[in-house]
Design an enzyme around this catalytic site. Structure first.
Site, PDB file in Angstrom:
ATOM      1  N   GLU A  53       0.873  -1.181   0.000  1.00 30.50           N
ATOM      2  CA  GLU A  53       0.000   0.000   0.000  1.00 30.50           C
ATOM      3  C   GLU A  53       0.903   1.222   0.000  1.00 30.50           C
ATOM      4  OE1 GLU A  53      -2.825   0.201   3.165  1.00 30.50           O
ATOM      5  OE2 GLU A  53      -3.807  -1.665   2.604  1.00 30.50           O
TER       6      GLU A  53
ATOM      7  N   ASP B 207      -6.375   9.143   9.277  1.00 29.02           N
ATOM      8  CA  ASP B 207      -5.056   8.794   9.783  1.00 29.02           C
ATOM      9  C   ASP B 207      -4.743   9.443  11.117  1.00 29.02           C
ATOM     10  OD1 ASP B 207      -4.145   7.142   7.591  1.00 29.02           O
ATOM     11  OD2 ASP B 207      -4.190   8.960   6.392  1.00 29.02           O
TER      12      ASP B 207
ATOM     13  N   TYR C  15     -10.920  -4.356   3.133  1.00 24.40           N
ATOM     14  CA  TYR C  15     -10.011  -3.896   4.196  1.00 24.40           C
ATOM     15  C   TYR C  15     -10.860  -3.679   5.440  1.00 24.40           C
ATOM     16  CZ  TYR C  15      -6.187  -1.064   6.245  1.00 24.40           C
ATOM     17  OH  TYR C  15      -5.183  -0.567   7.045  1.00 24.40           O
TER      18      TYR C  15
END
Length: 267
Positions: free
Chosen positions: A49, A60, A175
């Protein structure tokens, strides 16, 4: 069949779980970042990734936010991230590359142009965390038509009513975000993750990879044992942030990969 599909087929043949690693493109600079990237397959990484640095990375935590800032300050751009992928491809035509980031830089470039350029650079899939399924016509559908996997995130708050929508146009892998929060904010626990992975796998044949909160070889093994594999990002990015030698960073990555691969060997 994309490189991602081929990779999972090969892993299944070997009875092995996948190890996916995340690095931020251009952190701390393009040369170092590319050196790390080129060393990842030999360290046992199955899928890479590659983060696209962005000024407002809402999913994040501090570790990856700071990585993005370092990359941007070093002059990293979307184009240079694609250049990294293309440079990597010169020496490796099999390891899948997934670009992970946010829609704004892609929108800025123009979807058609971006997809043409990403395909030419050897990119295999996209994770665009701020585009929900309701916006699939924006990028997801065009990406799939261009031969790129569009990988969707599922989370602990993705209930049974929402899950079919999330899975509808997802390809490559799902994911699963193991914690409620941003990257690096909490540790994943196999006991919590296992039932959620089973719930998702009951609804799709696509592999389910678990990320967020995986930071040691032991954790990688535990999480991979209840899924089709695991992703590590912040723990690797922390080593890069500390200025550790590339060889040491790759040694740490290998320990994580070995942990994830041990999970498959037990089955």
């Amino acid at each position: 069949m994309t490189r991602i599909d081929a990779k999972f087929a090969a892993l299944k043949e070997k009875g092995q779980k996948a190890f996916v690693s995340y690095i931020m493109g251009g952190d701390p600079d393009m040369a170092t970042s590319l050196e790390v990237m080129k060393g990842l397959p030999a360290a046992g990484v199955d899928i890479i990734e590659l983060g696209i640095p962005f000024t407002d990375p809402m999913a994040d935590g501090p570790t990856i936010q700071l990585a993005g800032q370092r990359a941007l300050e070093a002059g990293m751009t979307l184009q240079k991230t694609l250049d990294m992928a293309a440079e990597f491809r010169k020496g490796d035509d099999t390891t899948p590359i997934v670009l992970m980031g946010y829609y704004n830089p892609i929108y800025n470039r123009g979807v058609d142009q971006f997809l043409t350029d990403a395909k030419a650079a050897g990119v295999d899939g996209l994770i665009v965390v701020d585009l929900p399924p309701e916006e699939d016509d924006e990028l997801c559908i065009p990406a799939q038509k261009a031969g790129l996997n569009f990988i969707r995130l599922a989370t602990p708050t993705t209930d049974d009513k929402r899950l079919p929508k999330v899975l509808q146009n997802t390809s490559g892998f799902v994911y699963y975000v193991s914690v409620t929060g941003v990257t690096g904010s909490a540790e994943a626990e196999a006991g919590n993750v296992g039932p959620e992975v089973a719930r998702i796998k009951a609804a799709t044949d696509i592999p389910v990879i678990v990320g967020f909160g995986v930071n040691t070889p032991e954790k990688a093994q535990a999480i991979a044992s209840v899924a089709d594999g695991t992703v590590v990002g912040s723990a690797i990015v922390s080593k890069i942030a500390a200025g550790e030698p590339v060889a040491d960073i790759l040694g740490f990555v290998k320990s994580l990969a070995d942990g994830a691969h041990r999970a498959g060997a037990k089955r």
